[in-house]
Design an enzyme around this catalytic site. Structure first.
Site, short mmCIF file in Angstrom:
data_model
loop_
_atom_site.label_atom_id
_atom_site.label_comp_id
_atom_site.label_asym_id
_atom_site.label_seq_id
_atom_site.Cartn_x
_atom_site.Cartn_y
_atom_site.Cartn_z
CE LYS A 16 -4.26 1.08 2.36
NZ LYS A 16 -5.15 1.13 3.41
O1 G3P Z 1 -8.39 1.84 4.23
C1 G3P Z 1 -8.53 3.23 4.46
C2 G3P Z 1 -9.64 3.47 5.37
O2 G3P Z 1 -9.16 2.58 6.34
C3 G3P Z 1 -10.00 4.85 6.03
O3 G3P Z 1 -11.20 4.65 6.55
O4 G3P Z 1 -12.82 5.24 8.21
O5 G3P Z 1 -10.39 5.82 8.65
O6 G3P Z 1 -11.92 6.98 6.98
P1 G3P Z 1 -11.76 5.55 7.59
#
Ligand code: G3P
Length: 217
Positions: A87
Protein backbone atom coordinates in the site's frame (compact mmCIF):
# COMPACT_ATOMS: atom_id res chain seq x y z
CA UNK A 1 -17.55 -7.30 -6.28
CA UNK A 2 -14.81 -8.30 -3.84
CA UNK A 3 -15.36 -7.80 -0.12
CA UNK A 4 -12.36 -6.74 1.96
CA UNK A 5 -12.46 -6.02 5.68
CA UNK A 6 -10.72 -2.85 6.85
CA UNK A 7 -9.20 -3.81 10.19
CA UNK A 8 -6.15 -5.26 11.88
CA UNK A 9 -8.31 -7.01 14.49
CA UNK A 10 -7.69 -10.76 14.13
CA UNK A 11 -11.01 -11.78 15.77
CA UNK A 12 -12.99 -9.65 13.33
CA UNK A 13 -10.95 -10.98 10.41
CA UNK A 14 -11.69 -14.56 11.57
CA UNK A 15 -15.44 -13.74 11.90
CA UNK A 16 -15.53 -12.29 8.39
CA UNK A 17 -13.57 -15.24 6.99
CA UNK A 18 -15.99 -17.70 8.63
CA UNK A 19 -18.94 -15.94 6.98
CA UNK A 20 -17.47 -17.24 3.71
CA UNK A 21 -17.64 -14.05 1.66
CA UNK A 22 -14.31 -12.44 2.49
CA UNK A 23 -11.88 -11.73 -0.36
CA UNK A 24 -9.16 -9.85 1.52
CA UNK A 25 -8.05 -7.41 4.20
CA UNK A 26 -6.87 -3.81 4.18
CA UNK A 27 -4.89 -2.26 7.01
CA UNK A 28 -3.21 1.05 7.64
CA UNK A 29 -0.89 2.42 10.37
CA UNK A 30 -3.87 3.82 12.31
CA UNK A 31 -5.66 0.44 12.33
CA UNK A 32 -2.44 -1.29 13.50
CA UNK A 33 -2.02 1.26 16.32
CA UNK A 34 -5.67 0.75 17.32
CA UNK A 35 -4.89 -2.93 17.97
CA UNK A 36 -1.77 -2.01 19.94
CA UNK A 37 0.56 -3.47 17.29
CA UNK A 38 3.75 -1.40 17.44
CA UNK A 39 7.37 -1.93 16.45
CA UNK A 40 8.50 -3.06 13.00
CA UNK A 41 8.92 -6.75 13.86
CA UNK A 42 5.51 -7.02 15.55
CA UNK A 43 3.84 -5.25 12.63
CA UNK A 44 5.46 -7.59 10.08
CA UNK A 45 4.46 -10.63 12.15
CA UNK A 46 0.90 -9.33 12.35
CA UNK A 47 0.69 -9.10 8.54
CA UNK A 48 1.73 -12.76 8.31
CA UNK A 49 -0.86 -13.70 10.96
CA UNK A 50 -3.55 -11.97 8.87
CA UNK A 51 -2.38 -13.77 5.70
CA UNK A 52 -2.67 -17.07 7.54
CA UNK A 53 -6.35 -16.40 8.35
CA UNK A 54 -7.61 -15.21 4.95
CA UNK A 55 -7.24 -16.59 1.44
CA UNK A 56 -7.10 -13.28 -0.45
CA UNK A 57 -5.08 -10.08 -0.76
CA UNK A 58 -3.78 -8.30 2.34
CA UNK A 59 -2.78 -4.66 1.97
CA UNK A 60 0.28 -3.66 4.01
CA UNK A 61 1.18 0.02 4.07
CA UNK A 62 4.65 1.54 3.75
CA UNK A 63 5.68 4.26 6.21
CA UNK A 64 8.48 5.81 4.11
CA UNK A 65 7.61 8.80 1.93
CA UNK A 66 10.77 8.91 -0.24
CA UNK A 67 11.25 6.69 -3.29
CA UNK A 68 14.22 4.75 -1.95
CA UNK A 69 12.50 4.12 1.38
CA UNK A 70 9.17 3.15 -0.20
CA UNK A 71 10.91 0.64 -2.49
CA UNK A 72 12.95 -0.86 0.37
CA UNK A 73 9.92 -1.22 2.64
CA UNK A 74 7.62 -2.36 -0.17
CA UNK A 75 9.99 -5.13 -1.25
CA UNK A 76 10.34 -6.27 2.36
CA UNK A 77 6.54 -6.37 2.73
CA UNK A 78 6.05 -8.20 -0.58
CA UNK A 79 8.62 -10.80 0.45
CA UNK A 80 6.68 -11.55 3.65
CA UNK A 81 3.88 -13.49 1.98
CA UNK A 82 2.47 -14.00 -1.53
CA UNK A 83 -0.87 -12.48 -0.44
CA UNK A 84 0.68 -9.12 0.47
CA UNK A 85 -0.23 -6.09 -1.64
CA UNK A 86 2.01 -3.06 -0.99
CA UNK A 87 0.00 0.00 0.00
CA UNK A 88 1.60 3.22 -1.27
CA UNK A 89 0.40 6.79 -0.62
CA UNK A 90 -0.64 9.05 -3.50
CA UNK A 91 2.39 11.34 -3.40
CA UNK A 92 5.03 12.13 -6.06
CA UNK A 93 7.50 9.46 -4.93
CA UNK A 94 4.56 7.12 -4.38
CA UNK A 95 3.64 7.36 -8.05
CA UNK A 96 7.24 6.60 -9.04
CA UNK A 97 7.23 3.63 -6.67
CA UNK A 98 3.94 2.33 -8.14
CA UNK A 99 5.58 2.25 -11.56
CA UNK A 100 8.69 0.55 -10.14
CA UNK A 101 6.64 -2.12 -8.35
CA UNK A 102 4.39 -2.62 -11.37
CA UNK A 103 7.44 -3.25 -13.60
CA UNK A 104 8.74 -5.79 -11.06
CA UNK A 105 5.39 -7.62 -10.80
CA UNK A 106 4.78 -6.50 -7.19
CA UNK A 107 1.11 -5.76 -6.59
CA UNK A 108 0.15 -2.37 -5.14
CA UNK A 109 -2.74 -0.48 -3.57
CA UNK A 110 -2.53 3.29 -4.06
CA UNK A 111 -4.02 4.85 -0.93
CA UNK A 112 -5.25 8.29 0.18
CA UNK A 113 -6.92 9.02 -3.16
CA UNK A 114 -9.44 11.86 -3.10
CA UNK A 115 -9.76 13.01 -6.73
CA UNK A 116 -10.30 11.54 -10.21
CA UNK A 117 -6.95 13.00 -11.32
CA UNK A 118 -5.10 11.11 -8.59
CA UNK A 119 -6.90 7.92 -9.61
CA UNK A 120 -5.92 8.46 -13.26
CA UNK A 121 -2.29 8.90 -12.24
CA UNK A 122 -2.36 5.72 -10.12
CA UNK A 123 -3.74 3.72 -13.06
CA UNK A 124 -1.14 5.17 -15.44
CA UNK A 125 1.58 4.13 -12.98
CA UNK A 126 0.23 0.57 -13.00
CA UNK A 127 -1.37 0.31 -9.54
CA UNK A 128 -3.23 -2.97 -8.96
CA UNK A 129 -5.81 -1.23 -6.75
CA UNK A 130 -6.73 2.41 -6.22
CA UNK A 131 -8.31 3.37 -2.89
CA UNK A 132 -10.64 6.39 -3.02
CA UNK A 133 -11.65 7.31 0.56
CA UNK A 134 -15.34 7.99 0.18
CA UNK A 135 -16.28 8.28 3.87
CA UNK A 136 -13.67 10.97 4.51
CA UNK A 137 -15.02 12.98 1.56
CA UNK A 138 -18.55 12.63 2.95
CA UNK A 139 -17.16 13.86 6.29
CA UNK A 140 -16.26 17.21 4.75
CA UNK A 141 -19.51 17.64 2.76
CA UNK A 142 -18.01 16.33 -0.51
CA UNK A 143 -19.72 13.56 -2.48
CA UNK A 144 -17.63 10.42 -1.95
CA UNK A 145 -19.86 8.26 -4.13
CA UNK A 146 -19.53 10.72 -7.01
CA UNK A 147 -15.77 10.16 -6.91
CA UNK A 148 -16.32 6.40 -7.33
CA UNK A 149 -18.57 7.09 -10.35
CA UNK A 150 -16.01 9.46 -11.91
CA UNK A 151 -13.16 6.97 -11.52
CA UNK A 152 -15.33 4.15 -12.96
CA UNK A 153 -16.06 6.31 -16.04
CA UNK A 154 -12.41 7.21 -16.58
CA UNK A 155 -11.13 3.65 -16.13
CA UNK A 156 -13.80 2.25 -18.45
CA UNK A 157 -13.01 4.87 -21.11
CA UNK A 158 -9.49 3.49 -21.41
CA UNK A 159 -9.87 -0.09 -20.18
CA UNK A 160 -7.48 0.50 -17.28
CA UNK A 161 -7.01 -2.73 -15.34
CA UNK A 162 -6.51 -0.97 -11.99
CA UNK A 163 -9.28 -2.10 -9.66
CA UNK A 164 -11.37 0.49 -7.82
CA UNK A 165 -11.19 -0.36 -4.13
CA UNK A 166 -13.85 1.78 -2.45
CA UNK A 167 -12.29 2.59 0.93
CA UNK A 168 -13.30 4.49 4.05
CA UNK A 169 -16.68 2.77 3.79
CA UNK A 170 -18.63 3.50 6.93
CA UNK A 171 -21.95 1.63 6.59
CA UNK A 172 -24.00 -0.83 4.57
CA UNK A 173 -25.58 1.70 2.20
CA UNK A 174 -22.08 2.70 1.09
CA UNK A 175 -21.52 -0.94 0.12
CA UNK A 176 -24.75 -1.12 -1.88
CA UNK A 177 -24.17 2.24 -3.59
CA UNK A 178 -20.61 1.24 -4.51
CA UNK A 179 -21.93 -2.02 -5.98
CA UNK A 180 -24.42 -0.06 -8.10
CA UNK A 181 -21.61 2.19 -9.34
CA UNK A 182 -19.42 -0.77 -10.31
CA UNK A 183 -16.63 -0.48 -7.73
CA UNK A 184 -14.51 -3.63 -8.06
CA UNK A 185 -13.89 -3.95 -4.34
CA UNK A 186 -15.22 -2.52 -1.10
CA UNK A 187 -13.35 -2.33 2.17
CA UNK A 188 -15.11 -1.47 5.39
CA UNK A 189 -15.82 -2.60 8.93
CA UNK A 190 -17.38 -6.03 9.53
CA UNK A 191 -20.64 -4.25 10.46
CA UNK A 192 -20.94 -2.81 6.92
CA UNK A 193 -20.91 -6.38 5.52
CA UNK A 194 -23.15 -7.87 8.22
CA UNK A 195 -25.72 -5.13 7.59
CA UNK A 196 -26.36 -6.70 4.17
CA UNK A 197 -27.89 -9.68 5.97
CA UNK A 198 -30.63 -7.80 7.69
CA UNK A 199 -34.27 -7.48 6.66
CA UNK A 200 -37.24 -7.61 9.08
CA UNK A 201 -39.40 -9.44 6.51
CA UNK A 202 -36.81 -12.23 6.42
CA UNK A 203 -37.06 -12.64 10.21
CA UNK A 204 -40.88 -12.44 10.20
CA UNK A 205 -41.14 -14.85 7.27
CA UNK A 206 -38.79 -17.39 8.86
CA UNK A 207 -40.65 -17.22 12.16
CA UNK A 208 -43.93 -17.99 10.32
CA UNK A 209 -42.43 -20.86 8.30
CA UNK A 210 -41.07 -22.46 11.47
CA UNK A 211 -44.38 -21.96 13.36
CA UNK A 212 -46.39 -23.50 10.48
CA UNK A 213 -43.99 -26.46 10.29
CA UNK A 214 -44.42 -27.08 14.02
CA UNK A 215 -48.24 -27.14 13.61
CA UNK A 216 -48.04 -30.09 11.23
CA UNK A 217 -45.26 -32.05 13.07
O1 G3P B 1 -8.38 1.80 4.20
C1 G3P B 1 -8.64 3.18 4.33
C2 G3P B 1 -9.65 3.40 5.36
O2 G3P B 1 -9.23 2.64 6.45
C3 G3P B 1 -9.95 4.74 5.89
O3 G3P B 1 -11.12 4.60 6.60
O4 G3P B 1 -12.84 5.17 8.22
O5 G3P B 1 -10.46 5.85 8.63
O6 G3P B 1 -11.80 6.97 6.89
P1 G3P B 1 -11.58 5.71 7.65
Amino acid sequence: MKFFIDTANLDQIRDAQELGVLDGVTTNPSLMAKEGITGRNNILKHYVDICNIVDGDVSAEVIATDLKGIIKEGEELADLHEQIVVKVPMIRDGVKALKYFSDKGIRTNCTLVFSPGQALLAAKAGATYVSPFLGRLDDISSDGLNLIAEIRLIYDNYDFETQILAASIRHTMHVIDCAKLGADVMTGPLSSIEGLLKHPLTDIGLEKFLADYKKGN
